[in-house]
Design an enzyme around this catalytic site. Structure first.
Site, PDB file in Angstrom:
ATOM      1  N   HIS A  70       0.819  -1.216   0.000  1.00 14.48           N
ATOM      2  CA  HIS A  70       0.000   0.000   0.000  1.00 14.48           C
ATOM      3  C   HIS A  70       0.852   1.265   0.000  1.00 14.48           C
ATOM      4  O   HIS A  70       0.354   2.351  -0.299  1.00 14.48           O
ATOM      5  CB  HIS A  70      -0.975   0.002   1.184  1.00 14.48           C
ATOM      6  CG  HIS A  70      -0.359   0.260   2.519  1.00 14.48           C
ATOM      7  ND1 HIS A  70      -0.139  -0.733   3.443  1.00 14.48           N
ATOM      8  CD2 HIS A  70       0.092   1.401   3.102  1.00 14.48           C
ATOM      9  CE1 HIS A  70       0.398  -0.211   4.536  1.00 14.48           C
ATOM     10  NE2 HIS A  70       0.559   1.085   4.353  1.00 14.48           N
ATOM     11  N   ASP A 126      -0.522  -7.772   1.800  1.00 15.02           N
ATOM     12  CA  ASP A 126      -0.048  -6.404   1.561  1.00 15.02           C
ATOM     13  C   ASP A 126       1.474  -6.367   1.676  1.00 15.02           C
ATOM     14  O   ASP A 126       2.035  -5.853   2.648  1.00 15.02           O
ATOM     15  CB  ASP A 126      -0.700  -5.469   2.588  1.00 15.02           C
ATOM     16  CG  ASP A 126      -0.350  -4.008   2.379  1.00 15.02           C
ATOM     17  OD1 ASP A 126       0.308  -3.694   1.373  1.00 15.02           O
ATOM     18  OD2 ASP A 126      -0.730  -3.189   3.237  1.00 15.02           O
ATOM     19  N   SER A 164       4.002   1.315   9.038  1.00 10.81           N
ATOM     20  CA  SER A 164       3.721   0.258   8.072  1.00 10.81           C
ATOM     21  C   SER A 164       5.022  -0.262   7.479  1.00 10.81           C
ATOM     22  O   SER A 164       5.907   0.508   7.109  1.00 10.81           O
ATOM     23  CB  SER A 164       2.832   0.780   6.943  1.00 10.81           C
ATOM     24  OG  SER A 164       1.510   0.922   7.375  1.00 10.81           O
TER      25      SER A 164
END
Length: 713
Positions: free
Chosen positions: A412, A500, A591
């Site tokens: 992402h 992801d 992240s």
């Protein structure tokens, strides 16, 4: 030492300070999360570090000179200056700063609550309640190096567009922000005409966050001064223990000298030999500012101060000023400002006490390293985390997989448009990327660094990344020892499947490159874990990755028969972990960071937080992909065969629904069969029959209730 032992030793140097004074307009409590206001008076409280005379082997000279200047021959307590600033006289309150002769408004008074054991008059071995001692304000002193570190964070945040600014204080505080900003502007206008209000406002906030008040109290126990040992140096992951009094004045009986534990999250300035400010991953509440902080050997680390608070959110960053920074900041250059001679206060047996304490501290300090909570394995894991920036748009974290410069991160970060998932219940997954403006990005040009293996075998750019916009420049920053290195990177792989994940290849591989070690055995619920990532503060801050600790709260598993392509093994009648939930704090920017166990082994990669439907994230509810689901990635990092990655592009409805937080994520859970229309009618008839029987027996119930005590709830 056990936590109970550390807490028992730490309580001897913990106290609570309160101030009460006239406040007819009820404005003294502004920017304070709690207070008492009665009959035109306001009472505030904070925690304090208690320093009996002779407790420190080498006290800062400034303390003795401040006491001498005021003729104070007793003990002292240190607390956050924010406690007393509202009650300064108008001329000092209008532009608060260092004050070696501060004056409070008439009728204002200060008291300090101490443990009864410290008074030295325990009888029959019985504990006594804490006791209030009268105190007076001797000085308010800045810690310049700590203020500079706070200012660097505030200035960094001001450079971002569309991001909430930071403030100093607790998120529970009832702040009239417009009035506060008006007060700042009016106080600045008279003294600074050329400087911008915004920048000087940040300077005032930084100094306010690190200003310490010195309180004088009567001698507590002249016959038995316990020694307080000072911690040498802190690293990310080192354990911390705080003794403070949250909401103390509301009920000292309940809250006085409460314990909270955590760890060092980050150290400022980054890559420095000595820290002037610590960011702490620890649960603190209003009223704990000024509390002493100790390490796992019950040595004094420093003073907890008011946190940085992100406006329009509940995110707080706890700040600790190390004792070393306090002593360095209170050097001899300030002595001339105090006034009075450098005469020492008389202290019988001072020489013998000092010699004895120095020997005690010396022997203790030599043992600190062998008890450090940050083993080399965890430090190696921390150094395997990198900062990743993409063009002029965003940053996140990454993990170095091998010596050839292969970096694992989240997909992402590169293709955010693919990840806008929302569960039917209104709970969303918030992906922790941050955004940069053009001015910020200009300072992030890759820097030259030393490379020795430029011709090393690289992972070729595969055909899986054709959807990525090639014009966006990707940079990777490595944090090693006392320096940071920037390198360009290219996309190797972006997963098109439900996981992801993405892979980047550093174009030049530095000499020093620490790689992560995976653990494919999934941790169980309740296992201790650490999160390491570049959350909240971005590239311009220069901060290294931050650390937070918690436990695995949930392991989400699905039948391995549906995921045989991920594990690379034949399907068996067993469940496979596909998602880890943890209680460790995760913030935007983390992240792609790592989830590691206490042995420094990677157990997962951070992907997202849970997010309320209204948009606010939930830091302590976050999701990671376990290493067991990433075996394909690690196999590719070893042999470099692109065909291996094709497995990750395969669609999987079950796995997709799990990561969408969908209730339909569990088709393998047996649901009860749908009831027929006739069954529903019979069930409703039974309900009516039971209801009628209950009503018939109501007279019996009334008789029963007559003999029952009424509830107090």
């Amino acid at each position: 030492m056990e936590t109970q032992e550390i807490a028992a030793a730490a309580r001897h140097f913990a106290a609570m300070a309160r101030i009460v004074g006239p406040d007819p307009k009820a404005v003294k409590m502004r920017r304070h999360a709690f207070h008492l206001h009665q009959s035109g008076s306001t009472t505030l409280s904070a925690s304090a570090l208690l320093l009996p005379r002779g407790a420190l082997a080498e006290p800062p000279p400034l303390l003795d000179h401040v006491c001498a200047a005021h003729g104070h021959a007793g003990d002292v307590a240190l607390t956050a200056a924010s406690l007393v600033e509202p009650f300064l006289v108008a001329e000092q309150r209008g532009d608060p700063g260092e004050e070696f002769k501060p004056r409070l408004v008439p009728e204002a008074r200060i008291d300090v609550l101490v443990e009864h054991e410290e008074l030295g008059n325990i009888q029959d071995g019985k504990s006594r309640p804490p006791q209030w001692l009268s105190a007076r304000l001797l000085a308010m002193v800045d810690v310049p190096t700590a203020a500079d570190s706070v200012l660097s964070l505030l200035k960094h945040d001001d450079s971002f567009i569309g991001r909430p600014l930071w403030d100093v204080g607790w998120s529970l505080a009832d702040v009239n922000q417009k009035q506060v900003e008006s007060d700042i502007r009016s106080s600045l206008k008279s003294s600074r005409n050329n400087a911008s209000i915004e920048s000087m406002g940040a300077l005032m906030l930084a100094k306010s966050a690190t200003r310490i008040a010195i309180l004088g109290i009567s001698t507590i126990n002249s016959n038995n001064a316990r020694p307080i040992n000072v911690s040498e140096m802190q690293h990310r992951g080192d354990s911390l223990l705080v003794v403070g009094s949250p909401f103390g004045l509301l009920s000292p009986f309940h809250f006085f000298n409460s314990i909270s534990v955590g760890a060092v999250a980050n150290c400022l300035p980054p890559c420095a030999g000595r820290s002037s400010l610590l960011m702490a991953d620890i649960h603190c509440l209003p009223g704990m500012e000024g509390a002493p902080v100790f390490d796992k050997n019950s040595c004094l680390v420093g003073l907890l101060m008011n946190p940085l608070r992100q406006k329009d959110s509940n995110i707080e960053v706890q700040l600790v000023i190390p004792w070393d920074a306090i002593c360095t900041g209170w050097n001899n250059k300030k002595l001339e400002e105090i006034g009075g001679g450098p005469s020492e206060l008389p202290d019988k047996n001072a020489d013998s006490k000092t010699m004895e304490l120095r020997m005690y501290v010396s022997s203790t300090v030599n043992k600190i390293n062998q008890y450090c909570i940050s083993p080399s394995s965890i430090r190696e894991a921390i150094s395997a985390v990198v900062l990743v920036t993409v063009g002029e748009s965003s940053w996140a974290s990454g993990i170095i997989l091998n010596k050839r410069g292969l970096v694992l991160t989240n997909a992402h970060l590169l293709e955010p448009w693919r990840f806008g998932r929302t569960s039917p219940s209104g709970v969303q997954t918030s992906f922790a990327g941050e955004y940069l403006n053009a001015r910020e990005n200009k300072s992030l040009q890759p820097q030259q660094c030393k490379f020795s293996n430029e011709d090393a075998v690289k992972h070729e750019v595969s055909l899986f990344n054709l959807g990525f916009k090639r014009e966006k420049r990707i940079s990777v920053r490595l944090d090693h020892a006392e320096r940071q290195m920037w390198c360009n990177a290219s996309v190797v792989f972006i997963s098109k499947g439900p996981l992801d994940v993405a892979l980047l290849q550093m174009e030049k591989v530095p000499v020093e490159l620490n790689t992560i070690r995976p653990e494919f055995v999934c941790p169980t619920a309740g296992s201790s874990v650490y999160v390491v990532g570049h959350g909240l503060f971005g590239p311009r801050s220069g901060l290294c990755s931050s650390l937070s600790s918690g436990v695995v709260s949930k392991v989400v598993q699905i039948p391995s028969a549906q995921l045989s392509h991920l594990s690379g093994t034949e399907a068996h009648n067993m469940d496979m972990p596909v998602m880890l939930q943890t209680t460790a704090a995760v913030h935007p920017g983390a992240s792609g960071g790592i989830l590691v166990n206490r042995h420094g082994l990677m157990v997962g990669i951070i992907t997202s937080n849970a997010k309320h439907g209204a948009g606010s994230t939930i830091p302590h509810l976050n999701f990671s992909i376990p290493c067991k689901s990433l075996e394909t990635i690690f196999k590719y990092s070893e042999i470099g065969e692109p065909a291996i990655l094709e497995q990750l592009d395969k669609p999987n409805e079950v796995l997709s629904s799990v990561w969408a937080l969908s209730p339909s994520s569990y088709p393998f859970i047996d649901n009860p069969p749908e009831k027929t229309k006739e069954e529903k009618v019979l069930e409703f008839s039974k309900f009516l029959s039971d209801k009628q029987a209950t009503l018939k027996s109501s007279t019996d119930l009334k008789e029963l209730f007559k003999h029952k005590m009424p509830s107090k709830i």
